[in-house]
Design an enzyme around this catalytic site. Structure first.
Site, PDB file in Angstrom:
ATOM      1  N   GLN A 170      35.619  41.939  31.485  1.00  0.00           N
ATOM      2  CA  GLN A 170      36.988  42.345  31.163  1.00  0.00           C
ATOM      3  C   GLN A 170      37.977  41.340  31.750  1.00  0.00           C
ATOM      4  O   GLN A 170      37.814  40.907  32.895  1.00  0.00           O
ATOM      5  CB  GLN A 170      37.298  43.722  31.752  1.00  0.00           C
ATOM      6  N   LYS A 176      47.813  56.376  28.412  1.00  0.00           N
ATOM      7  CA  LYS A 176      47.664  54.955  28.119  1.00  0.00           C
ATOM      8  C   LYS A 176      48.220  54.647  26.747  1.00  0.00           C
ATOM      9  O   LYS A 176      48.316  55.512  25.878  1.00  0.00           O
ATOM     10  CB  LYS A 176      46.198  54.519  28.191  1.00  0.00           C
ATOM     11  N   ARG A 223      28.304  49.634  31.480  1.00  0.00           N
ATOM     12  CA  ARG A 223      28.520  51.021  31.067  1.00  0.00           C
ATOM     13  C   ARG A 223      27.286  51.540  30.331  1.00  0.00           C
ATOM     14  O   ARG A 223      26.718  50.847  29.481  1.00  0.00           O
ATOM     15  CB  ARG A 223      29.776  51.133  30.201  1.00  0.00           C
ATOM     16  N   HIS A 234      45.575  44.601  37.353  1.00  0.00           N
ATOM     17  CA  HIS A 234      46.223  45.797  37.900  1.00  0.00           C
ATOM     18  C   HIS A 234      47.527  45.374  38.558  1.00  0.00           C
ATOM     19  O   HIS A 234      47.544  44.475  39.405  1.00  0.00           O
ATOM     20  CB  HIS A 234      45.298  46.496  38.898  1.00  0.00           C
ATOM     21  N   CYS A 264      38.982  48.555  38.924  1.00  0.00           N
ATOM     22  CA  CYS A 264      40.163  49.038  39.644  1.00  0.00           C
ATOM     23  C   CYS A 264      39.878  49.522  41.073  1.00  0.00           C
ATOM     24  O   CYS A 264      40.696  49.262  41.965  1.00  0.00           O
ATOM     25  CB  CYS A 264      40.884  50.112  38.841  1.00  0.00           C
ATOM     26  N   ASP A 284      40.634  41.787  33.293  1.00  0.00           N
ATOM     27  CA  ASP A 284      41.178  43.031  33.842  1.00  0.00           C
ATOM     28  C   ASP A 284      42.283  42.740  34.850  1.00  0.00           C
ATOM     29  O   ASP A 284      42.131  41.868  35.712  1.00  0.00           O
ATOM     30  CB  ASP A 284      40.046  43.796  34.526  1.00  0.00           C
ATOM     31  N   HIS A 330      47.137  49.687  34.909  1.00  0.00           N
ATOM     32  CA  HIS A 330      45.918  48.999  34.472  1.00  0.00           C
ATOM     33  C   HIS A 330      46.207  48.287  33.150  1.00  0.00           C
ATOM     34  O   HIS A 330      46.878  48.833  32.276  1.00  0.00           O
ATOM     35  CB  HIS A 330      44.784  49.993  34.202  1.00  0.00           C
TER      36      HIS A 330
END
Length: 664
Positions: A401, A489, A383, A405, A354, A403, A537
């Site tokens: 991911q 979330k 991570r 946004h 992000c 991912d 997200h």
């Protein structure tokens, strides 16, 4: 005796009752054998609890979640009693209920072996048969320390209680010492003798005979209080259920889960591995696993484009300051790898995408006409997971991911969240998962230092997510305190083929990263003013690696044709038929199908068996008659077979199964 008034709550009905002082909770529920404890107000109590005037008392059934926890905690006490009767020098750690079972930690000189667990089980059955009563008594710190002078770990917990840290002392420590009065539970024989005692806050079953079905599962090493600097104890895991049938069903699920274990199937099907030379939690995909991964990526990339997303790409590392701006280093620093020195400057492996997407948004002035602006990438992130939690593909240190946004106005946020939720659910259905519920993770108001943003912003964001979830018609489960530091979330929880739940997509409402204090994201509104967008997200798979692990277990390795690494296996009956099948395979490959021909020296039945073990969806078998007729025998994974199928029809069957994503 004086009269008191209480409210009995049972099966959803409230009934006011007049009784006398000294009445016990069990007397309110004497006719219901399933009730094993009571909830008085917000507190769980033993059935031996003496009712007070004005109490509101609900029965706790053994098959409720509270009831299962009490059953399993009671079984843990029985196990600890059995251990100390068999191994008198064993010192007690903690013994909480956990999901589907319980454990108890022991300090013993020699680790437990399977034969020890058999002896402990036998002794537990003897204790259960005796019908020992769980009897609660209140004590003081000083008296408890004196009574438990031979139990150093219990004494340590009492000391931690005094310092106010008992909840953080160890996983499960709160079942030993609570915030209120200190209590000890005695296991009392029918003649009144105390058989065994343990420091515990309770509650417990009325007697050991109320433990209908249990089994000890395994033993393992565990550090005291979860700290590797402390002594290593021996932990025994067990499970307990309200009936023998439920225990047997649970054991069957475990057996089935072991059969489906993606780590085992990954080796057997040659999909992926975890080389020590690379490092823990860093998987590599072999060619067959790479086929699955690519098929998933190609499909989900196309679906994102169809849903209005624009594909972007960002690097794996960035200057450390970027993650201070986003707030990740102050609030998520323990989950990131240490800094890298690059030309005298600190860089970080990214743990999320992000911050970089925010820089793409900020690269030029934005207009309200561009919103929603949807950015998407397969961003590889890293991570710093603790070694103890790494597990195959489902918990790794490096992963991709899917991912995205979405940058929207506040007014657009509800519709965008609904759009994302519908998108996620549709994707999962395409991959064969169709049993969902939602979990709403919110802020823990008691820990303000772990969250940023105003109360008003949190309330708005939470309400938007909750409304969309409710409108979806899916079951909604609260998750207090589970929010990200920057906003609430919702996560999609999917149940697999054997009923296990996996957290899949997350959709997060973020009003903090776009703020002036962070990335200062703006758009020009219709009136010419500059306004702050809301950032949503969303990771659909969560991580591709993890989703592959879930799918391997969901399908037990037998992927539907569109995902299968090898969609068709050619099996010649004799060596002279191999070239014919290679020609069929070439025609299938031109149609985009994944085909192999087994031209080994194995007999035909062995080749069929090998294809079944590799869980190939379709086999085409050819002998003299098939070659003469321009046909094949078309065999399905489940053993069905059609003989004399023309080659073109065989190709069309596979193409249709792939195109429609059949769950063959």
């Amino acid at each position: 005796m004086s009269e008191i008034k209480v409210v009995r709550i049972h099966a959803g009905e409230r009934e006011e009752r007049t009784t006398t002082t000294g009445t016990k909770a069990w007397e309110l529920f004497a006719e219901d054998a399933e009730v094993i404890a009571a909830r008085v107000g917000e507190d769980l109590k033993d059935l031996s609890y003496e009712l007070q005037d004005g109490d509101q008392v609900a029965g706790v059934a053994i098959d409720s979640q509270d009831g299962l926890d009490i059953l399993r905690h009671s079984a843990a006490h029985v196990m600890a009693q059995a251990v100390q009767e068999l191994f008198p020098d064993a010192k007690l750690g903690i013994g909480p209920p956990i999901e589907n079972g319980f454990y108890y930690d022991f300090d013993v000189e020699t680790p437990f072996v399977p034969e020890d667990l058999e002896k402990i089980e036998t002794r537990m059955r003897k204790i259960i048969k005796e019908g020992q009563r769980f009897s609660r008594r209140v004590t003081t710190d000083a008296d408890a320390i004196n009574e438990l002078q031979d139990e150093p770990y219990k004494i340590e917990l009492i000391g931690l209680k005094g310092s106010g840290n008992s909840e953080d002392a160890a996983e499960g420590a709160s079942v030993e010492v609570g915030a209120g009065e200190l209590t000890i539970y005695d296991n009392v024989r029918r003649n009144g003798d105390v058989a065994w005692s343990d420091l515990c806050r309770g509650p417990h079953l009325p007697t050991t005979k109320r433990i209908p079905a249990f089994k000890l599962m395994r033993s393992a090493a565990a550090y005291w209080r979860g700290d590797e600097k402390n002594k290593q104890l021996q932990r025994i895991y067990g499970t307990a259920w309200p009936s023998k049938e439920e225990l047997e069903a649970h054991l069957f699920r475990i057996e089935e889960a072991e059969r489906r274990d993606h780590r085992k199937l990954g080796r057997e099907l040659d999909l992926f591995s975890f080389p020590d030379e690379i490092g823990s939690g860093l998987p590599v995909f072999h060619p067959k696993g790479g086929v699955i991964k690519r098929a998933m990526e190609d499909y989900v990339r196309q679906r994102h484009i169809e849903e209005g997303f624009e594909y972007v790409g960002t690097p794996h590392i960035a200057k450390e300051g970027l993650f201070y701006t986003s707030g990740h280093l102050p609030y998520y620093g323990e989950g990131m790898f240490p800094a890298l020195d690059v030309d005298g400057m600190d860089y970080r492996l990214k743990a999320m995408n992000c911050p970089m997407h925010n820089l793409i948004y900020r690269s030029r002035q934005r207009s309200y006409r561009e919103l929603p602006l949807r950015l998407f990438e397969f961003g590889h992130v890293y991570r710093h997971e603790k070694s103890g939690v790494i597990h195959g593909l489902t918990r790794v240190r490096g992963f991709a991911q899917d991912d995205s946004h979405s940058y929207v106005t506040k007014e657009q946020a509800p519709a965008e969240i609904k759009h994302l939720l519908d998108f996620c659910l549709g994707l999962f259905r395409d991959f064969g998962l169709d049993d969902f519920y939602l979990e709403l993770s919110t802020r823990d108001d008691s820990k303000p230092d772990k969250f940023i943003g105003s109360d008003e912003d949190w309330a708005i964001a939470t309400k938007v997510l909750e409304d969309v979830c409710v409108d979806s018609g899916l079951e909604l489960v609260p998750d207090p305190g589970g929010a990200a530091y920057y906003g609430p979330k919702v996560s999609v929880q999917a149940r697999d083929a054997i009923g296990r739940t996996w957290q899949m997509s997350t959709i997060q409402y973020d009003f903090n990263q776009p703020s002036a204090e962070r990335f200062n994201l703006e758009y020009v509104a219709p009136d010419g003013s500059r306004q702050q967008p809301v950032m949503i997200h969303s990771a659909k798979f969560g991580s591709i690696e993890r989703f592959i692990g879930v799918l391997v277990e969901h399908y037990a390795g037998a992927f539907p044709p569109w995902l299968a690494p090898v969609q068709v296996q050619g099996i010649p009956i004799a060596e002279r038929h191999a070239e014919y099948l290679y020609d069929v395979a070439r025609r299938m490959k031109v149609a985009g199908l994944r085909v192999e021909v087994d031209d080994s020296d194995d007999r035909m039945q062995k080749k069929i068996r090998n294809a079944q073990l590799q869980k190939v969806p379709f086999m085409i078998i050819a002998g003299d008659d098939d070659v003469a007729a321009g046909a094949v025998s078309f065999r399905y994974r489940d053993g069905r077979q059609d003989n004399g199928v023309p080659i073109e029809e065989a190709i069309e069957r596979v193409i249709a199964a792939v195109a429609t994503r059949e769950q063959v």
